[in-house]
Design an enzyme around this catalytic site. Structure first.
Site, mmCIF file in Angstrom:
data_model
loop_
_atom_site.group_PDB
_atom_site.id
_atom_site.type_symbol
_atom_site.label_atom_id
_atom_site.label_comp_id
_atom_site.label_asym_id
_atom_site.label_seq_id
_atom_site.Cartn_x
_atom_site.Cartn_y
_atom_site.Cartn_z
ATOM 1 N N THR A 125 0.932 -0.935 -0.069
ATOM 2 C CA THR A 125 -0.014 -0.333 -0.024
ATOM 3 C C THR A 125 0.533 1.612 0.163
ATOM 4 O O THR A 125 1.928 0.944 0.323
ATOM 5 C CB THR A 125 -0.922 -0.229 1.179
ATOM 6 O OG1 THR A 125 -1.016 1.266 1.437
ATOM 7 C CG2 THR A 125 -0.260 -0.197 2.133
ATOM 8 N N ASP A 126 0.555 2.494 -0.460
ATOM 9 C CA ASP A 126 0.816 4.033 -0.412
ATOM 10 C C ASP A 126 1.333 4.147 1.314
ATOM 11 O O ASP A 126 2.271 5.336 1.448
ATOM 12 C CB ASP A 126 0.259 5.005 -0.714
ATOM 13 C CG ASP A 126 -0.873 4.923 -0.232
ATOM 14 O OD1 ASP A 126 -1.944 4.057 0.489
ATOM 15 O OD2 ASP A 126 -1.533 6.321 -0.964
ATOM 16 N N GLU A 127 0.821 3.720 2.180
ATOM 17 C CA GLU A 127 0.239 4.298 3.259
ATOM 18 C C GLU A 127 2.222 3.947 4.037
ATOM 19 O O GLU A 127 2.274 3.921 4.845
ATOM 20 C CB GLU A 127 -0.722 3.357 4.066
ATOM 21 C CG GLU A 127 -1.510 3.826 3.284
ATOM 22 C CD GLU A 127 -2.766 3.705 4.804
ATOM 23 O OE1 GLU A 127 -3.031 3.741 5.236
ATOM 24 O OE2 GLU A 127 -3.897 3.532 3.913
ATOM 25 N N TYR A 151 -1.919 -0.354 11.219
ATOM 26 C CA TYR A 151 -1.580 -1.277 9.721
ATOM 27 C C TYR A 151 0.073 -0.813 8.765
ATOM 28 O O TYR A 151 0.257 -1.909 8.405
ATOM 29 C CB TYR A 151 -3.138 -0.119 8.952
ATOM 30 C CG TYR A 151 -3.408 -0.491 7.861
ATOM 31 C CD1 TYR A 151 -3.218 -2.316 7.078
ATOM 32 C CD2 TYR A 151 -3.256 0.048 6.903
ATOM 33 C CE1 TYR A 151 -3.552 -2.228 5.956
ATOM 34 C CE2 TYR A 151 -3.034 -0.032 5.518
ATOM 35 C CZ TYR A 151 -3.365 -1.545 4.908
ATOM 36 O OH TYR A 151 -3.418 -2.049 3.369
ATOM 37 N N LYS A 155 2.654 -3.568 7.421
ATOM 38 C CA LYS A 155 2.383 -3.678 5.765
ATOM 39 C C LYS A 155 3.912 -3.191 5.136
ATOM 40 O O LYS A 155 4.622 -4.337 4.645
ATOM 41 C CB LYS A 155 1.132 -2.736 4.905
ATOM 42 C CG LYS A 155 -0.319 -3.036 5.280
ATOM 43 C CD LYS A 155 -0.283 -4.071 4.212
ATOM 44 C CE LYS A 155 -0.364 -4.526 3.235
ATOM 45 N NZ LYS A 155 -1.089 -5.977 2.254
#
Ligand code: NAD
Ligand code: TYD
Length: 338
Positions: A125-127, A151, A155
């Site tokens: 994810t971009d997060e 989260y 990731k």
């Protein structure tokens, strides 16, 4: 191709399996899913009759089920979507995120490595890049990882394991990092389906903080195409960014949604902010354009109207998911057949 997809009963996995079975009818797709609160096997009912589709109920953390599935079906390639995916849940309790998103991802890579799998896509994810100020340039694949939520920390850890598996074992893994997805089958704890439900019911729409947090929205099929291109053309060891070129503040998005639904802005209410709330995500996906031939096909307007139309036409799906009735229905439906 015999493709093992994990988390195929979740939002993006469901869309991916449908898209791939349409684009590649000769592929066999094996869907391994634990069916957590976010997994709905009923999404797959139309495919379950087809010999090219198989469902395996199992946990990506379990080496036996993963290895035996790879062996039984003669799997050639893996796409790992399975994850705990909701930031707010990770703030309430990080531990399932550590188990599935880190240990599960590592177990998937380990089982695939032992089986000699030659293609593995890990969906990230971009997060993992953290947050941007309004005038910062967009994230590139070179941006250092700086996760801010449990989260995104989980990731990012899996991304480091993917990197380590490539560097240490020459394991052929690619990572995809995509921005916020929206579209059919998204669990209604996420912004767009949640706001749709609330607006429909005439309830208040809870916007966190000042509503000025910015996300880059991508229609789910465009993300699925990015994953497909990575699977087919990605260079092992590389990460690829994907985005929709649609940066919007949350309040702007909610206003557009209300307008499309013909509802009044007075439904908007500002609520307490999410702790550690990332201010802005933005993606530079030039690498994917250049190396993979990726371009997002849907504008936000097109994607949003397709999505709202789907939720309108699938109110029973939404109601069953929201009330939890889909779990009883699923137990009954499959219980009678197994
Ligand atoms: P989701 O929460 O809708 O679905 C997750 C799926 O994984 C469910 O079917 C669930 O049953 C399954 N699952 C969870 N734990 C499992 C386990 N231990 N073993 C096997 N299956 C398990 O998630 P999503 O939104 O479809 O996201 C899919 C992937 O894409 C995730 O890895 C997520 O981090 C990533 N991603 C999501 C977005 C987004 O906007 N939703 C954006 C970028 C990346
Ligand atoms: P979300 O869909 O949870 O995705 P993510 O946190 O992975 O970006 O949230 C998208 C944005 O919307 C995020 O900035 C938080 C905000 N948000 C609200 O303002 N209200 C809500 O009820 C929810 C669920 C999210």
């Amino acid at each position: 191709m015999k493709l093992l997809v994990t988390g195929g009963c979740g939002f993006i996995g469901t869309n991916f399996v449908y898209l791939m079975s349409k684009r590649h009818p000769d592929w066999t797709i094996i869907n391994l899913d634990k069916l957590t609160y976010a997994g709905n096997r009923l999404n797959m009912l139309p495919l379950e009759k087809k010999p090219e589709y198989h469902f395996v109920h199992g946990d990506i953390c379990d080496p036996e089920i993963v290895s035996s599935t790879i062996e039984e079906f003669g799997v050639d390639a893996v796409v790992n979507f399975a994850a705990e995916s909701h930031v707010d849940r990770s703030i309430n309790d990080p531990s399932p995120f550590i188990t599935t998103n880190i240990q599960g991802a590592q177990n998937m890579m380990e089982c695939a490595r032992r089986a000699g799998i030659e293609r593995f896509v890990h969906v990230s994810t971009d997060e993992v890049y953290g947050t941007l100020e309004m005038d910062d340039p967009a994230f590139t694949e070179e941006t250092p990882l700086a996760p801010n939520s449990p989260y995104s920390a989980s990731k990012a850890s899996a991304d480091f394991f993917a990197r380590a598996y490539f560097e240490t074992y020459n394991f052929p893994v690619c990572i995809t990092r995509c921005s916020n997805n929206y579209g059919p089958y998204q669990f209604p704890e996420k912004l767009i389906p949640l706001m749709f439900i609330k607006a429909n019911a005439g309830e208040k729409l809870p916007v966190y903080g000042d509503g000025q947090n910015v996300r880059d929205w991508i229609y789910v099929d465009d993300h699925c195409t990015g994953v497909e291109l990575t699977l087919l053309r990605g260079t092992p060891g590389k990460a690829y960014n994907f985005g929709g070129a649609s940066e919007l503040s949350n309040i702007d998005l909610v206003r557009r949604l209300l307008k499309q639904m013909g509802k009044d802005e007075s439904l908007i209410t500002y609520v307490k902010d999410r702790p550690g709330h990332d201010r802005r995500y933005a993606m530079n996906f030039e690498l994917a354009e250049k190396e993979l031939g990726f371009t997002p096909e849907y504008s936000f307007e097109e994607g949003l109207s397709k999505t709202l139309e789907w939720y309108k036409n699938n109110s029973q799906w939404l109601e069953k998911v929201r009330s939890g009735a889909y779990r009883d229905f699923m137990d009954k439906w499959y219980g009678e057949r197994q």
